[in-house]
Design a protein around this motif. Structure first.
Motif, short mmCIF file in Angstrom:
data_model
loop_
_atom_site.label_atom_id
_atom_site.label_comp_id
_atom_site.label_asym_id
_atom_site.label_seq_id
_atom_site.Cartn_x
_atom_site.Cartn_y
_atom_site.Cartn_z
N ASP A 24 0.82 -1.21 0.00
CA ASP A 24 0.00 0.00 0.00
C ASP A 24 0.85 1.26 0.00
N SER A 25 2.10 1.17 0.44
CA SER A 25 2.95 2.35 0.47
C SER A 25 3.36 2.80 -0.93
N GLN A 26 3.44 1.87 -1.86
CA GLN A 26 3.76 2.17 -3.26
C GLN A 26 2.78 1.42 -4.14
N PRO A 27 1.58 1.93 -4.30
CA PRO A 27 0.57 1.18 -5.08
C PRO A 27 1.02 0.97 -6.52
N GLY A 28 0.86 -0.24 -6.96
CA GLY A 28 1.17 -0.57 -8.34
C GLY A 28 2.63 -0.84 -8.63
N ILE A 29 3.52 -0.68 -7.65
CA ILE A 29 4.95 -0.91 -7.86
C ILE A 29 5.31 -2.31 -7.38
N ASP A 30 6.00 -3.03 -8.22
CA ASP A 30 6.45 -4.38 -7.91
C ASP A 30 7.38 -4.34 -6.70
N GLN A 31 7.01 -5.04 -5.63
CA GLN A 31 7.82 -5.10 -4.42
C GLN A 31 8.65 -6.38 -4.34
N GLY A 32 8.64 -7.14 -5.41
CA GLY A 32 9.33 -8.42 -5.42
C GLY A 32 8.38 -9.51 -5.83
N LYS A 33 8.90 -10.69 -5.98
CA LYS A 33 8.08 -11.82 -6.40
C LYS A 33 8.35 -12.99 -5.48
N VAL A 34 7.34 -13.84 -5.38
CA VAL A 34 7.45 -15.04 -4.56
C VAL A 34 7.01 -16.22 -5.42
#
Length: 2021
Positions: A1649-1659
Motif C-alpha cells: 500500500d505504500s507504493q501502489p502498483g509498484i512491484d515489491q518483489g516476487k514469490v
C-alpha cells in the motif's frame, strides 16, 4: 515470426475521466506496445510482431499482456495483466489462437471485470504467401517496421504525464570479467539519480558480487527519465583520483524505453572517458530495471553465476560501447537572446549529453553573442541517450542563475540506424547544420496528447516563450580526436551563406472565438512568430500583430463569445528568416502523403465487414493515391547550396522510403489490408520530424489586461505557402482551422478550455503575396483609430478635468496621437476624412442574450449629529459604492418588462427591515465589514432593493437584437458629429449620458488606401508607427547608430527614451463580409453508455448541452443511470455564418457535445466533452442521412475514434447463474437484483450469510427483447440489496455489465457443452475402495522411504528452469514441472480459473477513496435466442439444478508451498531485509516470526504450511512477507491474495496440479487424493462425455469416441521401477492432453500500500487444495532447501617456470613465493615459503594449500555465513563461485612486494593443464576463443575429475594487454568431508605430511655469491651490460694499441736509423729467464680459469698444478738438469 493481433479491451468499471489505455506485450523479454486509444472500450486492431530468428517456439513459451492507462493522473495506471501460453501454436502451428475476452488480473492477482480480446498466430513466409482472399481485413505484420526501428538509443519520444508518479530502479551487479589492473581489489559504485550505492570489496580481476540495489522515486516522468545511472568500477587500493578502472553511464529513460524496461544480464563495457584510446577496460555483468506503476519486473530464473553465459557475445557486439565516436559541436553564434525587459544578458551555452556537460565562454552584455567555439563529446556507439540538451544561461559576473532558453535535439532525428529501409541501407551518423536551433523558455504547456507526426514536442517540453536561436553545426567522426581537425575560421566563413535572410509575411483572419469563460475586461489576440509581433519587445519594428480590443458577451447558456460578426479582425506580421523553402517543401509533401494515407486508412477501418462491396474499391483507391503521392519527387537536396549534410542524408532516406512504398503498393495483394497500411503509415511517421526547423512556431495569445492568458501554437510549416504548388504548401495554408486554446501549465481552471478559435492563416515570402486571397468572400480594409477624451468640469465638457488622462488615447486609455499628427505609412494614402464611428461592439449591454435580469440599488443612510439616520450624500449606489440612478428613475428598456417591482432583499444577514450596519472608513467612506445588528458607534447603513426584469418574446431573436444594436449599416449624420460614449475606463461605456457621468470619449476613424500595386500584399506594408514618416524614422535610427556606436545602439534599444515607452500608434485591419449565410443544424442524441451509476447519486440528473459556435441548447434531464437514453433531436435554426459556403464545407466549425450532471441543489458539473465536425450539405437534394456513431466523452481533447451504429433487432432470452456473494461486510440477508432494460429479477435472500454465502436459488431466467448487435446490446445491472430490520432494504453494492456479447451461445451446437459443477465428494463404496487402494497399493515400504535418492524436488525445479549445469538424470523426463513467470490466474489457457463462474466486483453508489470495491458476486450468464412461437421447440436450459451444490460449503485441507522469493524491496538501511512469511486465511494466521532469513533479498524458504478452511467462507488466502526488526515494528514488504474458491471450482483441476508421472514411491510420489483413472472419469462427466472404458490388459482406453493405446505414449517400456500400473499411466497421459493444470510453480508479484502498483518483489510458490470429502491426500512434498556439502580443496604448488624477474637493483634475480586463496574466503589466504635468488624464473616449493568450503552443487556456488560487523545481529549468507586464485610475488625486504602474475581457475569450468611446461600457453585461459569449437581448449570440472596435475599459465597486465608472465605446476584435488577425514594432510609441509608426502625442495646454495665475485659480475653486470662491456673492451684495446704505436714509433725509428749491434748474454741466464717466466704465469692460470662453482681447492691439488710446469720445461729443454729438492 510470432504475430499478436490486439483487437479490443473492455474496462469495467469504467474509469473517470475516460482512460487512454494501451496494451503492452512481452515475449522473451522483448516488449511491444500498441498505440493509445481513448475510452473504456478501446479498439486497436493492431498487430505486434516478434521475429523468432533461429529460436522456435517451445512448449513453455508464453506472452504476457499488460493493460495500462497512460493518461491517468493517479498513482495507479496499471489496469490488469494476463498470460497467454503458446503451447497450442507449437502443436498446431498453422492454426490461429483466438483468445476472446481474456480476464485480466489486478495488482493483487485477483480477477477483475476487465477483459482483452487477442489473436495469436505463428507466421512463416510460406504462410504469408498462401493466405487466401477470405480474410481481406486480417491483421498481420503491421509493426515489423516499428520493431526494427526500436533501437534503444533511438527511442521515439512519447508524451508523458506532468504529474509525479512512483518509479523504482533496480541495479543488480553479478560479476566482473577481465578488469584491467594488477592485484586489484575492485568495488562497484552505482549512482542512481544522485543516490550512491557501493558493493562489497572483492579481490582479483574477475570478481563476483551478486548484489542488488533498489532506489525509489516519486517524480515527474519527464524529469525522472533525464536522470542518469552511473556504474563505476574502482580499485579500492589506490587513491581516489586514479582509482577508476572503468565506467558505464546511461540515462534512466534509455532503460525505461528498452524492451521490458530492463537490460537483463547484459555485459557492460567499461571505459574511461578521459582516456578514450584505452578502449574497453573490462566487463561488468548487470541487470538494470526501471519500473513504473503497473510495470512487471521480468523474472530471471537463471542462477546468478553461469560460466556458459551465451549472451556475452551478443551484447559485446551490439551494446557494449567498443566503438568510440566524437560529437564535435561548432558553436558559432546566437541571436535575440531575451530574458527580461530592459536587461542585457551575459549568455553562456551549455550542452548536455548523458549527464556530461560542456560549456562555452561567457560573453557579457550582448543579445547576439558570437562564440565561434568547438565543443567535443566522446560517446559510445550506439549512444546510450535519446537526445542532446542545449541550455543558454545568463551569467552576469560568472554567476549562472537564470535560464534564458532550452532546446533538445533528438538523436533519432539527426541519425539513422538503417532499419528504416528494407535493403542495403546502412544509415548515417549524427549530423546537424549549420542551422539554427530555436530556444524556448518561460511558461510551459500542460500535458496533452500530441497529434501524430507533429514536431512541437520539444517546444512543449522546453517552454512556450520564444527566447532566441542558436546557430551551430554538428559533426560525428569515429577516428581519433587528433586525426580529425577542422579549421574553425574557414568554417565560420563557409557557413555565412546559411544566414542570408528573406522577408516573410504572416496573415491571420480571426473568424470566431466561442466557448469562453466570463472575462470581465476587454480581450484581444496577439500573433507572433519569434520576436516579431511581440508587443512587449520594443527592439523590433512595431507591426499590426494585435486585434482590436473586444468584450465577451453571454451566449444565452453558460459560455461567452466575442461579437465580431461581419467585421473580422486581421493581423499582419512581417519577419526576416532564412530561406528554407527547399526543406519545407519536402516536409509538406511528406505530410500531404501521410494525411491522405491516414484518411484512406480511417475509411478502410470503418468498413468492418470483409464482404462489404465498398471494401475493394476503397482499397484500390488507397493504393492508387499512395502510388500517385509517392511518385511526386521530393525537392532534390544535392544541388542546393544551402542544403546541409543532414538535409541530403534525410532526403536520400525519405526518397528511398517513398520508392519502397510505391513499389509495395503496386505489388501488394488485398490481404491483411489494415496491418499493411498501418505499417506503411508508421514508416512515414518515423521520417516526418524535421530537426533543422529554422522557422519558429506561430503563437496566438489571448490577452486580457495586457497579460497573456491562453495560447494556441501552430507549426510554421503547416501554414507556409510554396509557389511550386499546393502539394508543397502547408496543409492549413489559406484554409480555415479550429484551434483549441490552452492555459499555460499551472494556470487557469482545471479541465477547461479557454476558447475555441477559428482562424485562417497564411505564411510565406512577401514576394509571393501579390494575389493573396485567403477567403472567397470578404473585403480587407485598414483604419487608423484614435479616441478623443473629455471630462466634465464645472458642468462643462472639455479637456480641463482630464488630469492624467491624455487628450487622445487608444481604447484602453493609453496615450495616442491626435488626428492631425497621424502620418500616412509609406505606399498608402488617406481615403476620406476623419469620421466619428462609435464602436458599438464595445458598447454591448452585459444583459445582451439574457432572458431575465435582476436589477439592484443600494439605499444608503448615515447618522447626523443628533444620532438620527438621514439620507447619505450619495443616497443610491451599487454594491461597490459607485453612484447610480434612484430606483424611481430606473426605466425599463425597450423589449423588456418588469415582472416584480422593487422589494427589499431580506435573504441576507440583515435586520427585519433589510438594513446592514457598519463604520465608514476613509477615503471611500464604506465599511469594511457589514453587520446585521445596529450599534451606537455605527455611522452608516444600507439596504438592497431588487427587481426582476424579463425580456419580451418579440419577433426578433436574441442574436437579431444584438445585430440590430450593432447597426451594421452606415452611421447617421448625427452620430458622425457627436458619437460620444459615456463612462470610465475599466467599466462599460454607454451611448446615452448618465447623471453621474463625468467622462466621455468618441472614436475617430479614417480609412487608408494603397497608392499603387507594389507586387506584394498591401497589409504587409503596414510597418512601423504612424506617429512619424518611415523615411524619417530610418534616418533617425541611422544617425543614432553613427553617433553612439554599435554597443550604445543596443543599449538604447533596451533603455528606451521616455517618449518611446508608450505603445505605437498602429492601424487596424478588418475583413468585412457584406452578406451572411444562414444554416440549420440537426443533432439527434440517442443514448449514452458506460456511465457507472455509482459515480452519480440517485438524486442527480444527467443532461446533454450541445454547443455550436455561440449557439447552445440542452436536452431533457434524465435520472442518472448507466445508459441514459434521450432519443431527442436538437434543432438549431437560422445559424449565422459569414464566410463562403465552400469554405464552410471544407472546414466546418466543430460541434461540441457535453455531458453534465446536476445535483439536487442545482449545481452543475461537467462530466465529459466530445467534439467533431458535422457533415455539411450545401444542396439539400443530395442529402443523405448520416449514420449514428459513437463518440468518446473526455474532459480534454484527444484522439477521436467513432464507430458506425447499425440497427439490427432480434428477440433474445437471457439465463443467469447466481452462485453467491463474497467479501460482503456488514450485511445480514442480502439478495441479488438483476436489471436489464425495463425487466428485472431477484433471488431469494440469503438467510444465513455468515455460514453459507451461496444463493439457494441458483438459476434466474429472464426473457426480453434485445438487439443482437453488440453496439446496441443493453447493459446488465447487478444490485445487491440487504434486507434489514423493519423491512428496510439498502443497496450495498452493484456492478454493470456493459456488453453481453461474450455470453452469447448456441445451445443447439454440437460442440457446445454447458457449464458443469465439479464433484467434490465421492460415494461411500468409492471411499472404501480408495482406502484399500491407499492402504495396500500406494503405501511404500519403509526401506523405500528411507532410501536416499540422488535427486529431489529441487532437481525438478532446476530442470524446469533450463539450468544446463544441473544434475544430469536419465529419468528426468518423467519428473518435470512447469514454472510460470506469472500467477496461475494470469495464464490464458486457464481463463483466469473462472470457467465455472466469473467474479464481478461490486461497488458502492458513492465510491470511497481507499477501496471502492465492497464485495464480489460470483455467477455466470448465458444469452441465446428464444423462439416467440410456442410450437417451436425450446432450446435446452444451460444451468441445471445441481445436486452437487449440497457439497458447499466445503471443508478443505490446504497446503501452501513457499519455495523462494526474488528481488524483494529492501527495508533496512544496509540495503537488505530479514523476510519471513505470514499466511492469513479467514481467522487463521500462520507463520513464525522467529524463522526469518537474515540479510537477504532472495530468501529460499522451502517450507510448507498446512491449514484447514471452509470454502467459500474462507476463500481468500493472503500471503504476506514481513521484514523482521528487533526494536521497531516489522515492516510489511508486500502482499498477494489467492482466491481458493476459483481454484476449487475450476474445471482445469487447479486444486492440485497433475504430476508428469504416476509414482508409487520415491521422492516424486503421487500426492493427489484420487488416482488418474478416477480423475479422468470425473473429467469426462464434467464435460458431458461417457466414462472411459479400459481394456482388460489396461493398455488401451476408449475415450471420447477414440481408442488410445499406451504404446503411443510409451514407445519403449519404462525402466523406472516405481512407476504405477498401466491403467493409471495411460489415464495420466490422457489427462495431460485435456489442458489440465500441470504440476507447477507460480510466480506471484507482491504489492504494498505504500507504493501502489509498484512491484515489491516476487514469490514462487504453489497451493494444493484437498476437499476432505474426497479422502486423505497424499504425502506432502519435501521442499526443504538443500544444504551445502563440505569439501576440501588441496592445492600442491610444485614449481614455477619462466616467471618474470622484477628486481630493479639486481636485475634478473627474484625472491619468489606463491600466494593463493578461494574467492569469498580471502581471510584464509595462504602462501608458500620464499625461493630466494631465482636467476632463471624457476623455483620449487613442494607446498600444500588446503581450503575448506561449503559447496552447493545444485547452484555451483559456495556458501558462507558470517557476520559483516561485530555488532551485527545475524550472520549474512553469501554465495560465490568456487574459484581459486593463485598469485606469484617477488619478496622485498625494504619495499612492498612486487606482483609477478595471477592465475584464476573456476573449479567447475577450468582448462585442462599442460603436461609439460613447454606446452603451457596463454591460449589455455581464453574465455572467448576465436578458434573453431573442435580447436578450442578443453575444459573440465574438478568436482567430477577429483584430481589433476599439470602446468597452468599466469598472466599480468602490461600496457593495457594481458600477457603470460610465468607458469605454475600444481596438483589440485577435491575431497568430500568424509574423504578428507580418511586421508588427512597438513598445510605446507607440516604433519601429517602425506597423500602425498612433500619433501623439502632441492634449491641451489646461495653462499657462492659471496665467494665468487666473477660470478656476481657475470650474473649482475654481464647479463644486462654485456654488449656495452664488449664495446668498451674493443675501444680500450684499440686505444692501447694506438698508444703503444705512438709510444714505440720514436724508438723504432731511432733504432732503424742508428742500427746498433746485437749483444748476446750467457745461455744459462737466458735459460733461467725462460724457466722463471713460465712458472709464474702457469701457477696462477689454472686458478683464474676455474669456473666450477662447487669445487673447493685443496693443497694436494695445488701441488699438482705446481709440478705441471716443471715437467713441461723439461720437455722443451731436455739438456737442463732436473730441479733439486
Amino acid at each position: 515470426m510470432l504475430q499478436l493481433v490486439v483487437e479490443s479491451a473492455k474496462i469495467n468499471p469504467p474509469l473517470s475521466p475516460p482512460p487512454r489505455p494501451c496494451v503492452s506485450a512481452y515475449f522473451r523479454d522483448v516488449k511491444k506496445r500498441t498505440h493509445e486509444v481513448e475510452g473504456n472500450n478501446p479498439t486497436w486492431n493492431e498487430t505486434l510482431i516478434w521475429h523468432l530468428w533461429d529460436r522456435p517456439l517451445q512448449n513453455d513459451s508464453f506472452l504476457q499482456i499488460i493493460l495500462r492507462d497512460l493518461g491517468s493522473t493517479k498513482k495507479d495506471r496499471f489496469i490488469g495483466l494476463a498470460t497467454v501460453m503458446l503451447q497450442p501454436l507449437v502443436k498446431k502451428p498453422s492454426e490461429v489462437l483466438f483468445v476472446k475476452d481474456l480476464t485480466l488480473l489486478n495488482h493483487l492477482m485477483m480477477s477483475t471485470d476487465c477483459t482483452v480480446t487477442l489473436q495469436v498466430a505463428l507466421m512463416r513466409n510460406q504462410d504469408i504467401e498462401k493466405i487466401g482472399d477470405g480474410d481481406l481485413l486480417g491483421l498481420s505484420t503491421r509493426e515489423t517496421a516499428r520493431q526494427e526501428l526500436m533501437v534503444p538509443s533511438y527511442t521515439m519520444p512519447v508524451a508523458l504525464s506532468t504529474k509525479p508518479q512512483h518509479f523504482q530502479v533496480r541495479v543488480k551487479v553479478f560479476e566482473g570479467r577481465q578488469l584491467m589492473g594488477n592485484n586489484i581489489k575492485p568495488v562497484v559504485k552505482v549512482v542512481i539519480g544522485g543516490y550512491q550505492h557501493n558493493t562489497r570489496i572483492k579481490m582479483g580481476n574477475n570478481p563476483f558480487f551478486n548484489e542488488i540495489f533498489f532506489q525509489n522515486f516519486h517524480e515527474v516522468p519527464a524529469k525522472f527519465f533525464d536522470e542518469t545511472i552511473l556504474i563505476q568500477v574502482m580499485n579500492s587500493t589506490l587513491m581516489r583520483f586514479n582509482a577508476e578502472i572503468g565506467r558505464f553511464q546511461t540515462d534512466i529513460g534509455f532503460i525505461y524505453h528498452s524492451p521490458g524496461h530492463t537490460l537483463m544480464r547484459k555485459w557492460l563495457g567499461l571505459c574511461q572517458p578521459n582516456e578514450p584510446n584505452n578502449g574497453v577496460r573490462g566487463y561488468l555483468k548487470v541487470t538494470i530495471c526501471v519500473l513504473g506503476v503497473g510495470d512487471q519486473a521480468l523474472v530471471d530464473q537463471k542462477p546468478p553465476y553461469a560460466a556458459d553465459d551465451t549472451t556475452t557475445k551478443i551484447f559485446k557486439s551490439m551494446v557494449v560501447p567498443i566503438n568510440m565516436a566524437y560529437l564535435q559541436f561548432f558553436i558559432y553564434c546566437a541571436e535575440d537572446l531575451h530574458l527580461k525587459k530592459h536587461h542585457l544578458v551575459s549568455p553562456m551555452l551549455e550542452v548536455e549529453l548523458i549527464g556530461e556537460k560542456l560549456k562555452t565562454n561567457v560573453l557579457s552584455q550582448t543579445e547576439n553573442p558570437i562564440w565561434n567555439q568547438i565543443l567535443t563529446f566522446q560517446i559510445q556507439l550506439p549512444c546510450l541517450s535519446s537526445y542532446i540538451k542545449f541550455r543558454i544561461l545568463d551569467c552576469p559576473k560568472n554567476s549562472c542563475r537564470d535560464e534564458i532558453g532550452t532546446v533538445s535535439l533528438f538523436l533519432n532525428q539527426i541519425s539513422s540506424t538503417g532499419a528504416e529501409i528494407e535493403g542495403p541501407y546502412s544509415g548515417f551518423l549524427p549530423s546537424f547544420g549549420p542551422s539554427f536551433l530555436i530556444l524556448h523558455g518561460g511558461k510551459k504547456a500542460p500535458f496533452r496528447i500530441q497529434e501524430e507526426g507533429t514536431n512541437i514536442s520539444s517546444s512543449v517540453k522546453d517552454g512556450l516563450a520564444y527566447r532566441g536561436r542558436v546557430f551551430l553545426e554538428l559533426f560525428t567522426h569515429v577516428s581519433s580526436h587528433q586525426e580529425f581537425k577542422r579549421d574553425l575560421s574557414s568554417q565560420v566563413t563557409s557557413v555565412e551563406r546559411h544566414q542570408n535572410r528573406k522577408k516573410y509575411g504572416l496573415c491571420v483572419i480571426f473568424l470566431s472565438c466561442t466557448m469562453m469563460p466570463d472575462f470581465k475586461d476587454l480581450i484581444q489576440f496577439e500573433v507572433s512568430i519569434g520576436h516579431y509581433g511581440n508587443k512587449m519587445d520594443l527592439s523590433y519594428k512595431p507591426l499590426v500583430s494585435t486585434t482590436q480590443c473586444s468584450p465577451v458577451i453571454y451566449d444565452g447558456n453558460i459560455y461567452h463569445y466575442v461579437p465580431w460578426y461581419n467585421s473580422k479582425p486581421v493581423v499582419a506580421v512581417t519577419s526576416f528568416w532564412e530561406d528554407s523553402s527547399f526543406r519545407m517543401n519536402c516536409l509538406n509533401l511528406l505530410y500531404f502523403t501521410r494525411d491522405r494515407l491516414k484518411a484512406n486508412l480511417d475509411t478502410l477501418k470503418s468498413i468492418r465487414n470483409p464482404r462489404d462491396p465498398a471494401l475493394l474499391p476503397q482499397w484500390e483507391k488507397l493504393l492508387k493515391e499512395l502510388v500517385e503521392d509517392c511518385k511526386h519527387p521530393l525537392p532534390c537536396m544535392t544541388d542546393k547550396l544551402k542544403a546541409t549534410d543532414l538535409d541530403k542524408k534525410r532526403w536520400q532516406l525519405r526518397s528511398r522510403l517513398l520508392q519502397e512504398l510505391a513499389q509495395k503498393a503496386k505489388q501488394v495483394k488485398p490481404r491483411n489490408m489494415v496491418a499493411t497500411v498501418e505499417d506503411w503509415l508508421y514508416r512515414l511517421n518515423a521520417v516526418l520530424p524535421e530537426p533543422q526547423m529554422t522557422l519558429p512556431d506561430v503563437m496566438i495569445w489571448l490577452m486580457s489586461k495586457e497579460q497573456r492568458v491562453a495560447y494556441a501554437q501552430v507549426p510554421a510549416h503547416s501554414i507556409l505557402f510554396s509557389p511550386t504548388g499546393a502539394l508543397h504548401s502547408g496543409r492549413f495554408c489559406g484554409k480555415i482551422q479550429t484551434l483549441l486554446l490552452q492555459y499555460p501549465e499551472g494556470e487557469g481552471q482545471k479541465d477547461t478550455l479557454p476558447a475555441h478559435l477559428r482562424v485562417c492563416m497564411w505564411l510565406g515570402n512577401v514576394t509571393d503575396s501579390k494575389d493573396l486571397q485567403l477567403l472567397r468572400q470578404g473585403e480587407v480594409v485598414v483604419y487608423a483609430e484614435t479616441y478623443e477624451n473629455q471630462a466634465k468640469y464645472k458642468d462643462q465638457w472639455g479637456q480641463q478635468g482630464l488630469y492624467r488622462c491624455p487628450n487622445f488615447s487608444d481604447v484602453m486609455g493609453h496615450k495616442a496621437l491626435p488626428k492631425e499628427d497621424f502620418h500616412v505609412p509609406q505606399g498608402w494614402h488617406w481615403q476620406g476624412k476623419w469620421t466619428v464611428e462609435p464602436q458599438r461592439r464595445l458598447l454591448l449591454n452585459i444583459d445582451i442574450n439574457k432572458s431575465q435580469v435582476l436589477e439592484e440599488v443600494y439605499e444608503n443612510q448615515w447618522r447626523d449629529t443628533a444620532g438620527a439616520w438621514v439620507p447619505a450624500a450619495i443616497p443610491n449606489t451599487d454594491v461597490n459604492g459607485d453612484p447610480v440612478e434612484a430606483r424611481e428613475n430606473f426605466k425599463c428598456p425597450q423589449g423588456w418588462h418588469v415582472k416584480e417591482n422593487w422589494v427589499v432583499e431580506l435573504n441576507h444577514a440583515v435586520d427585519d427591515e433589510g438594513w446592514e450596519y457598519g463604520v465608514g472608513i476613509e477615503p471611500s467612506g464604506l465599511p469594511q465589514v457589514w453587520n446585521s445588528v445596529e450599534k451606537t458607534y455605527y455611522s452608516c447603513r444600507r439596504r438592497r432593493w431588487v427587481r426582476l426584469r424579463c425580456r419580451n418574446h418579440g419577433k426578433l431573436s436574441l442574436e437579431q437584437e444584438t445585430l440590430s444594436f450593432l447597426q451594421l449599416h452606415h452611421p447617421s449624420q448625427a452620430e458622425e458629429e457627436e458619437g460620444w460614449e459615456y463612462g470610465t475606463f475599466g467599466s462599460k461605456f454607454h451611448l446615452n449620458p448618465q447623471p453621474q457621468s463625468r467622462f466621455r470619449r468618441r472614436c475617430w476613424r479614417r480609412r487608408l488606401a494603397l497608392n499603387r500595386d507594389k507586387g506584394i500584399a498591401p497589409i504587409f506594408l503596414l510597418e512601423g508607427s504612424m506617429s512619424l514618416d518611415l523615411k524619417e524614422q530610418a534616418r533617425k535610427e541611422e544617425n543614432r547608430r553613427l553617433t553612439q556606436g554599435p554597443d550604445k545602439t543596443i543599449r538604447s534599444y533596451w533603455r528606451p527614451a521616455p517618449e518611446d515607452i508608450h505603445p505605437y500608434d498602429l492601424p487596424f485591419i478588418y475583413c468585412i463580409f457584406n452578406r451572411p449565410h444562414y444554416y440549420q443544424l440537426f443533432c439527434y442524441i440517442y443514448q449514452a453508455r458506460n456511465i457507472m451509476s455509482y459515480q452519480f447519486q440517485t438524486s442527480q440528473v444527467l443532461f446533454i448541452r450541445l454547443v455550436f459556435l455561440n449557439y447552445s441548447q440542452c436536452t431533457q434531464a434524465l435520472r442518472s443511470s448507466a445508459a441514459p437514453t434521450w432519443a431527442q433531436t436538437l434543432i438549431f435554426q437560422h445559424l449565422l455564418l459569414y464566410e463562403d459556403p465552400e469554405d464552410t464545407k471544407a472546414s466546418p466549425p466543430l460541434v461540441v457535445l457535453e455531458l453534465w450532471q446536476q445535483d439536487s441543489q442545482g449545481k452543475e458539473t461537467l462530466w465529459g466533452r466530445s467534439m467533431w465536425s458535422p457533415v455539411v450539405w450545401l444542396d439539400v437534394q443530395n442529402r443523405i442521412l448520416p449514420p449514428l456513431r459513437w463518440h468518446p466523452l473526455v474532459k480534454l481533447p484527444g484522439e477521436e475514434e467513432c464507430e458506425i451504429l447499425v440497427s439490427c433487432e432480434l428477440i433474445l432470452e437471457t439465463e443467469i447463474l447466481t452462485w453467491g456473494l463474497r467479501n460482503m461486510k456488514r450485511v445480514r440477508s442480502p439478495q441479488l437484483l438483476v436489471e436489464c432494460l425495463e425487466e428485472s429479477l431477484q433471488t431469494e435472500p440469503i438467510r444465513d450469510f455468515q455460514t453459507n454465502p451461496n444463493f439457494t436459488q441458483s438459476v434466474l431466467f429472464l426473457t426480453l427483447f434485445m438487439p443482437m448487435e453488440d453496439v446496441y446490446a443493453p447493459s446488465l445491472t447487478l444490485k445487491v440489496v440487504d434486507n434489514q430490520d423493519f423491512g428496510r432494504q439498502t443497496v450495498v453494492g452493484q456492478a454493470n455489465i456493459n456488453s453481453l456479447q461474450p455470453y452469447f451461445c448456441d445451445p443447439w451446437a454440437d460442440d457446445y457443452v454447458p457449464p458443469q459443477l465439479p464433484m467434490l465428494s465421492v460415494k461411500k463404496y468409492q471411499k472404501l475402495l480408495d482406502y484399500l487402494y491407499e492402504k495396500f497399493w500406494l503405501s511404500p515400504s519403509k526401506t523405500q522411504d528411507e532410501y536416499h535418492h540422488e535427486v529431489d524436488w529441487w532437481s525438478k525445479l532446476f530442470w524446469a528452469t533450463g539450468d544446463v549445469k544441473s544434475l544430469q538424470y536419465k529419468y528426468k523426463d518423467y519428473h518435470t514441472l512447469k514454472v510460470y513467470d506469472c500467477e496461475l490466474e494470469a495464464v490464458p489457457a486457464f481463463k483466469g480459473l473462472q470457467d465455472f463462474c466469473e467474479t464481478f466486483k461490486l461497488y458502492q453508489e458513492e465510491p470511497k477513496l481507499d477501496s471502492p470495491v465492497v464485495g464480489e458476486f460470483k455467477g455466470l450468464f448465458r444469452v441465446y435466442p428464444f423462439p416467440e412461437d410456442p410450437k417451436v421447440p425450446k432450446p435446452p436450459r444451460q444451468f441445471l439444478v445441481w445436486r452437487e451444490k449440497e457439497d458447499f460449503p466445503q471443508e478443505c485441507l490446504v497446503r501452501v508451498y513457499m519455495v523462494r522469493a526474488i528481488n524483494l524491496q529492501p527495508q533496512d538501511s544496509n540495503g537488505l531485509c530479514d523476510p519471513y512469511v505470514i499466511l492469513k486465511l479467514g481467522q487463521t494466521k500462520m507463520g513464525n516470526r522467529d524463522k526469518y532469513h537474515p540479510n537477504t533479498l532472495d530468501p529460499i524458504f522451502g517450507i510448507m504450511f498446512e491449514l484447514s478452511c471452509i470454502i467459500p467462507l474462507e476463500k481468500d488466502l493472503e500471503i504476506q512477507l514481513y521484514d523482521f526488526d528487533l526494536f521497531s515494528p516489522d515492516d510489511k514488504i508486500g502482499t498477494t491474495v489467492i482466491d481458493l474458491e476459483n481454484r476449487l471450482l475450476s474445471g482445469f483441476g487447479a486444486r492440485c496440479g497433475l504430476s508428469k508421472s504416476y509414482c508409487q514411491s520415491g521422492p516424486f510420489r503421487w500426492r493427489d487424493q484420487m488416482t488418474p483413472s478416477f480423475l479422468l472419469e470425473r473429467h469426462a462427466k464434467q464435460k458431458g462425455l461417457p466414462p472411459p472404458l479400459f481394456s482388460p490388459e489396461e493398455d488401451t482406453v476408449f475415450y471420447n469416441g477414440k481408442n488410445f493405446k499406451l504404446q503411443s505414449f510409451e514407445p519403449t517400456p519404462p525402466t523406472l521401477h516405481y512407476l504405477g500400473p498401466k491403467k493409471e499411466r495411460l489415464a495420466l497421459y490422457l489427462l495431460h492432453t485435456q489442458g489440465m493444470v500441470p504440476e507447477h510453480v507460480e510466480t506471484r508479484t507482491l504489492y504494498s500500500d505504500s507504493q501502489p502498483g509498484i512491484d515489491q518483489g516476487k514469490v514462487q510458490m504453489w497451493v494444493d487444495i484437498f476437499p476432505k470429502k474426497l479422502g486423505p491426500p497424499g504425502p506432502p512434498v519435501n521442499i526443504r532447501p538443500r544444504k551445502p556439502r563440505r569439501y576440501e580443496l588441496r592445492c600442491i604448488i610444485w614449481k614455477t617456470a619462466q616467471v618474470d624477474l622484477r628486481r630493479t637493483l639486481t636485475s634478473g634475480i627474484s625472491d619468489i613465493y606463491v600466494k593463493g586463496w578461494m574467492v569469498g574466503l580471502e581471510k584464509d589466504m595462504q602462501k608458500t615459503d620464499i625461493h630466494y635468488y631465482s636467476l632463471t624464473g624457476e623455483s620449487t616449493f613442494n607446498w600444500r594449500f588446503i581450503f575448506s568450503m561449503d559447496y552447493l552443487a545444485a547452484e555451483h556456488m559456495c556458501v558462507q555465513s558470517q557476520k559483516e560487523y561485530i555488532w551485527s545481529l545475524d550472520p549474512t549468507v553469501i554465495k560465490f563461485p568456487a574459484r581459486l586464485i593463485i598469485q606469484i610475488w617477488d619478496n622485498n625486504v625494504f619495499s612492498t612486494d612486487d606482483f609477478l602474475g595471477v592465475l584464476e581457475l573456476d573449479l567447475f569450468d577450468m582448462p585442462l593443464p599442460a603436461r609439460h611446461a613447454s606446452k603451457c600457453s596463454i591460449r589455455m585461459m581464453e574465455t572467448d576463443s576465436k578458434w573453431p569449437y573442435f580447436l578450442q581448449y578443453k575444459h573440465f570440472s574438478l568436482f567430477k575429475k577429483k584430481t589433476v596435475t599439470g602446468w597452468w599459465p599466469s598472466q599480468v597486465l602490461d600496457g593495457g594487454k594481458w600477457r603470460m608472465s610465468g607458469k605454475v605446476k600444481m596438483t589440485l584435488e577435491i575431497l568430500s568431508e568424509k574423504e578428507a577425514l580418511i586421508r588427512p594432510a597438513g598445510r605446507g609441509q607440516s604433519e601429517p605430511n602425506q597423500y602425498p608426502t612433500l619433501h623439502p625442495p632441492l634449491r641451489p646454495n646461495t653462499m657462492f655469491l659471496l665467494r665468487s665475485p666473477i660470478t656476481i659480475f657475470c650474473r649482475i653486470f654481464w647479463k644486462r651490460y654485456h654488449f656495452k662491456i664488449i664495446i668498451a673492451i674493443i675501444i680500450l684495446f684499440l686505444a692501447l694499441m694506438l698508444f703503444n704505436f705512438i709510444y714505440s714509433t720514436p724508438n723504432y725509428l731511432a733504432m732503424s736509423w742508428i742500427k746498433p749491434k746485437l749483444r748476446l748474454n750467457a745461455p744459462i741466464k737466458i735459460s733461467t729467464n725462460i724457466i722463471n717466466q713460465p712458472n709464474l704465469s702457469n701457477v696462477h692460470s689454472p686458478i683464474l680459469t676455474s669456473q666450477h662453482l662447487n669445487l673447493n681447492p685443496t693443497i694436494d691439488h695445488e701441488l699438482k698444478h705446481l709440478q705441471g710446469p716443471m715437467n713441461h720445461l723439461q720437455d722443451i729443454f731436455p739438456e737442463l738438469p732436473a730441479p733439486r729438492d
